[in-house]
Design a protein around this motif. Structure first.
Motif, PDB file in Angstrom:
ATOM      1  N   PRO A 121       0.795  -1.233   0.000  1.00  0.00           N
ATOM      2  CA  PRO A 121       0.000   0.000   0.000  1.00  0.00           C
ATOM      3  C   PRO A 121       0.833   1.292   0.000  1.00  0.00           C
ATOM      4  CG  PRO A 121      -0.995  -1.589   1.469  1.00  0.00           C
ATOM      5  CD  PRO A 121       0.320  -2.173   1.020  1.00  0.00           C
ATOM      6  N   ALA A 122       1.852   1.372   0.825  1.00  0.00           N
ATOM      7  CA  ALA A 122       2.659   2.601   0.874  1.00  0.00           C
ATOM      8  C   ALA A 122       3.409   2.797  -0.437  1.00  0.00           C
ATOM      9  CB  ALA A 122       3.645   2.542   2.039  1.00  0.00           C
ATOM     10  N   GLU A 123       3.885   1.712  -1.009  1.00  0.00           N
ATOM     11  CA  GLU A 123       4.586   1.788  -2.279  1.00  0.00           C
ATOM     12  C   GLU A 123       3.622   2.224  -3.384  1.00  0.00           C
ATOM     13  OE1 GLU A 123       7.750  -1.096  -4.495  1.00  0.00           O
ATOM     14  OE2 GLU A 123       5.901  -2.026  -3.786  1.00  0.00           O
ATOM     15  N   ALA A 124       2.414   1.681  -3.390  1.00  0.00           N
ATOM     16  CA  ALA A 124       1.411   2.045  -4.394  1.00  0.00           C
ATOM     17  C   ALA A 124       1.059   3.533  -4.282  1.00  0.00           C
ATOM     18  CB  ALA A 124       0.158   1.185  -4.224  1.00  0.00           C
ATOM     19  N   TYR A 125       0.941   4.028  -3.054  1.00  0.00           N
ATOM     20  CA  TYR A 125       0.623   5.443  -2.840  1.00  0.00           C
ATOM     21  C   TYR A 125       1.698   6.333  -3.462  1.00  0.00           C
ATOM     22  CZ  TYR A 125      -0.101   9.861  -0.447  1.00  0.00           C
ATOM     23  OH  TYR A 125      -0.283  11.197  -0.176  1.00  0.00           O
ATOM     24  N   CYS A 126       2.944   5.974  -3.288  1.00  0.00           N
ATOM     25  CA  CYS A 126       4.049   6.760  -3.844  1.00  0.00           C
ATOM     26  C   CYS A 126       4.154   6.597  -5.358  1.00  0.00           C
ATOM     27  CB  CYS A 126       5.371   6.341  -3.193  1.00  0.00           C
ATOM     28  SG  CYS A 126       5.457   6.723  -1.438  1.00  0.00           S
ATOM     29  N   PHE A 127       3.683   5.483  -5.877  1.00  0.00           N
ATOM     30  CA  PHE A 127       3.805   5.182  -7.296  1.00  0.00           C
ATOM     31  C   PHE A 127       2.704   5.833  -8.135  1.00  0.00           C
ATOM     32  CE2 PHE A 127       3.456   2.398 -11.037  1.00  0.00           C
ATOM     33  CZ  PHE A 127       4.779   2.403 -11.450  1.00  0.00           C
ATOM     34  N   ARG A 128       1.583   6.156  -7.530  1.00  0.00           N
ATOM     35  CA  ARG A 128       0.433   6.659  -8.283  1.00  0.00           C
ATOM     36  C   ARG A 128       0.742   7.883  -9.151  1.00  0.00           C
ATOM     37  NH1 ARG A 128      -3.414   3.298  -7.827  1.00  0.00           N
ATOM     38  NH2 ARG A 128      -3.837   2.266  -5.878  1.00  0.00           N
ATOM     39  N   PRO A 129       1.520   8.876  -8.701  1.00  0.00           N
ATOM     40  CA  PRO A 129       1.830  10.003  -9.604  1.00  0.00           C
ATOM     41  C   PRO A 129       2.552   9.548 -10.873  1.00  0.00           C
ATOM     42  CG  PRO A 129       2.328  10.617  -7.351  1.00  0.00           C
ATOM     43  CD  PRO A 129       2.013   9.136  -7.345  1.00  0.00           C
ATOM     44  N   ALA A 130       3.460   8.592 -10.754  1.00  0.00           N
ATOM     45  CA  ALA A 130       4.159   8.074 -11.938  1.00  0.00           C
ATOM     46  C   ALA A 130       3.186   7.319 -12.832  1.00  0.00           C
ATOM     47  CB  ALA A 130       5.303   7.161 -11.509  1.00  0.00           C
ATOM     48  N   LEU A 131       2.249   6.628 -12.235  1.00  0.00           N
ATOM     49  CA  LEU A 131       1.248   5.908 -13.009  1.00  0.00           C
ATOM     50  C   LEU A 131       0.391   6.881 -13.815  1.00  0.00           C
ATOM     51  CD1 LEU A 131      -0.278   3.329 -13.772  1.00  0.00           C
ATOM     52  CD2 LEU A 131      -1.629   3.636 -11.692  1.00  0.00           C
ATOM     53  N   ARG A 132      -0.025   7.958 -13.186  1.00  0.00           N
ATOM     54  CA  ARG A 132      -0.829   8.964 -13.902  1.00  0.00           C
ATOM     55  C   ARG A 132      -0.040   9.554 -15.068  1.00  0.00           C
ATOM     56  NH1 ARG A 132      -2.854   9.729  -8.667  1.00  0.00           N
ATOM     57  NH2 ARG A 132      -1.340  11.322  -8.119  1.00  0.00           N
ATOM     58  N   SER A 133       1.239   9.821 -14.851  1.00  0.00           N
ATOM     59  CA  SER A 133       2.082  10.355 -15.935  1.00  0.00           C
ATOM     60  C   SER A 133       2.205   9.342 -17.071  1.00  0.00           C
ATOM     61  CB  SER A 133       3.478  10.694 -15.413  1.00  0.00           C
ATOM     62  OG  SER A 133       3.411  11.752 -14.502  1.00  0.00           O
ATOM     63  N   ALA A 134       2.391   8.077 -16.734  1.00  0.00           N
ATOM     64  CA  ALA A 134       2.515   7.033 -17.759  1.00  0.00           C
ATOM     65  C   ALA A 134       1.220   6.906 -18.552  1.00  0.00           C
ATOM     66  CB  ALA A 134       2.883   5.705 -17.111  1.00  0.00           C
ATOM     67  N   LYS A 135       0.099   6.982 -17.857  1.00  0.00           N
ATOM     68  CA  LYS A 135      -1.184   6.885 -18.550  1.00  0.00           C
ATOM     69  C   LYS A 135      -1.387   8.082 -19.475  1.00  0.00           C
ATOM     70  CE  LYS A 135      -4.745   5.181 -16.151  1.00  0.00           C
ATOM     71  NZ  LYS A 135      -5.683   5.022 -15.020  1.00  0.00           N
ATOM     72  N   ALA A 136      -0.978   9.263 -19.048  1.00  0.00           N
ATOM     73  CA  ALA A 136      -1.111  10.466 -19.879  1.00  0.00           C
ATOM     74  C   ALA A 136      -0.230  10.361 -21.112  1.00  0.00           C
ATOM     75  CB  ALA A 136      -0.770  11.715 -19.078  1.00  0.00           C
ATOM     76  N   MET A 137       1.000   9.869 -20.941  1.00  0.00           N
ATOM     77  CA  MET A 137       1.908   9.705 -22.091  1.00  0.00           C
ATOM     78  C   MET A 137       1.352   8.667 -23.062  1.00  0.00           C
ATOM     79  SD  MET A 137       5.805  10.060 -20.674  1.00  0.00           S
ATOM     80  CE  MET A 137       5.678   8.821 -19.406  1.00  0.00           C
ATOM     81  N   GLU A 138       0.779   7.596 -22.527  1.00  0.00           N
ATOM     82  CA  GLU A 138       0.200   6.566 -23.382  1.00  0.00           C
ATOM     83  C   GLU A 138      -0.987   7.131 -24.174  1.00  0.00           C
ATOM     84  OE1 GLU A 138      -2.114   2.461 -22.561  1.00  0.00           O
ATOM     85  OE2 GLU A 138      -0.145   2.649 -21.614  1.00  0.00           O
ATOM     86  N   ALA A 139      -1.806   7.930 -23.534  1.00  0.00           N
ATOM     87  CA  ALA A 139      -2.949   8.533 -24.203  1.00  0.00           C
ATOM     88  C   ALA A 139      -2.475   9.491 -25.311  1.00  0.00           C
ATOM     89  CB  ALA A 139      -3.823   9.274 -23.193  1.00  0.00           C
ATOM     90  N   GLN A 140      -1.396  10.208 -25.070  1.00  0.00           N
ATOM     91  CA  GLN A 140      -0.863  11.113 -26.097  1.00  0.00           C
ATOM     92  C   GLN A 140      -0.333  10.325 -27.293  1.00  0.00           C
ATOM     93  OE1 GLN A 140       2.078  13.514 -24.131  1.00  0.00           O
ATOM     94  NE2 GLN A 140       0.590  15.099 -23.589  1.00  0.00           N
ATOM     95  N   ARG A 141       0.320   9.216 -27.046  1.00  0.00           N
ATOM     96  CA  ARG A 141       0.843   8.391 -28.138  1.00  0.00           C
ATOM     97  C   ARG A 141      -0.288   7.835 -28.997  1.00  0.00           C
ATOM     98  NH1 ARG A 141       4.840   6.376 -24.378  1.00  0.00           N
ATOM     99  NH2 ARG A 141       3.422   4.705 -23.871  1.00  0.00           N
ATOM    100  N   GLU A 142      -1.390   7.464 -28.335  1.00  0.00           N
ATOM    101  CA  GLU A 142      -2.523   6.889 -29.055  1.00  0.00           C
ATOM    102  C   GLU A 142      -3.300   7.942 -29.834  1.00  0.00           C
ATOM    103  OE1 GLU A 142      -4.771   4.781 -26.146  1.00  0.00           O
ATOM    104  OE2 GLU A 142      -3.291   3.172 -25.975  1.00  0.00           O
ATOM    105  N   ALA A 143      -3.201   9.195 -29.404  1.00  0.00           N
ATOM    106  CA  ALA A 143      -3.970  10.276 -30.065  1.00  0.00           C
ATOM    107  C   ALA A 143      -3.352  10.715 -31.373  1.00  0.00           C
ATOM    108  CB  ALA A 143      -4.058  11.471 -29.136  1.00  0.00           C
TER     109      ALA A 143
END
Length: 71
Positions: A49-71
Motif C-alpha cells: 500500500p505505501a509503495e502504491a501510494y508513492c507510485f500513483r503520480p508516476a502511473l498517472r504520468s505514464a497513462k497520460a503519455m500513453e494517451a498522447q501516443r494513441e492520439a
C-alpha cells in the motif's frame, strides 16, 4: 564533499531512482497485460500500500503519455 561531488551524487541518486521507477512500471504493465486488469488494479495487486501510494503520480504520468501516443 565539494559542490561537484554533491552534484554528481545527486545525479547518481536520481538515475538510480529513475531506473527503479522504470522497473516497477514494467512490472505493473506486465502484470496488467498478463491478467487483463487495468494499470491501477495492477498497482494494487503487485505493490504494498505505501509503495502504491508513492507510485500513483508516476502511473498517472505514464497513462497520460500513453494517451498522447494513441492520439
Amino acid at each position: 564533499m565539494d559542490d561537484q561531488g554533491t552534484h554528481e551524487s545527486l545525479i547518481a541518486d536520481h538515475e538510480r531512482a529513475s531506473r527503479r521507477l522504470q522497473a516497477r512500471l514494467a512490472l505493473v504493465q506486465g502484470h496488467s497485460h498478463a491478467t487483463g486488469c487495468d494499470l491501477e488494479e495492477a498497482v494494487d495487486e503487485v505493490m504494498l500500500p505505501a509503495e502504491a501510494y508513492c507510485f500513483r503520480p508516476a502511473l498517472r504520468s505514464a497513462k497520460a503519455m500513453e494517451a498522447q501516443r494513441e492520439a
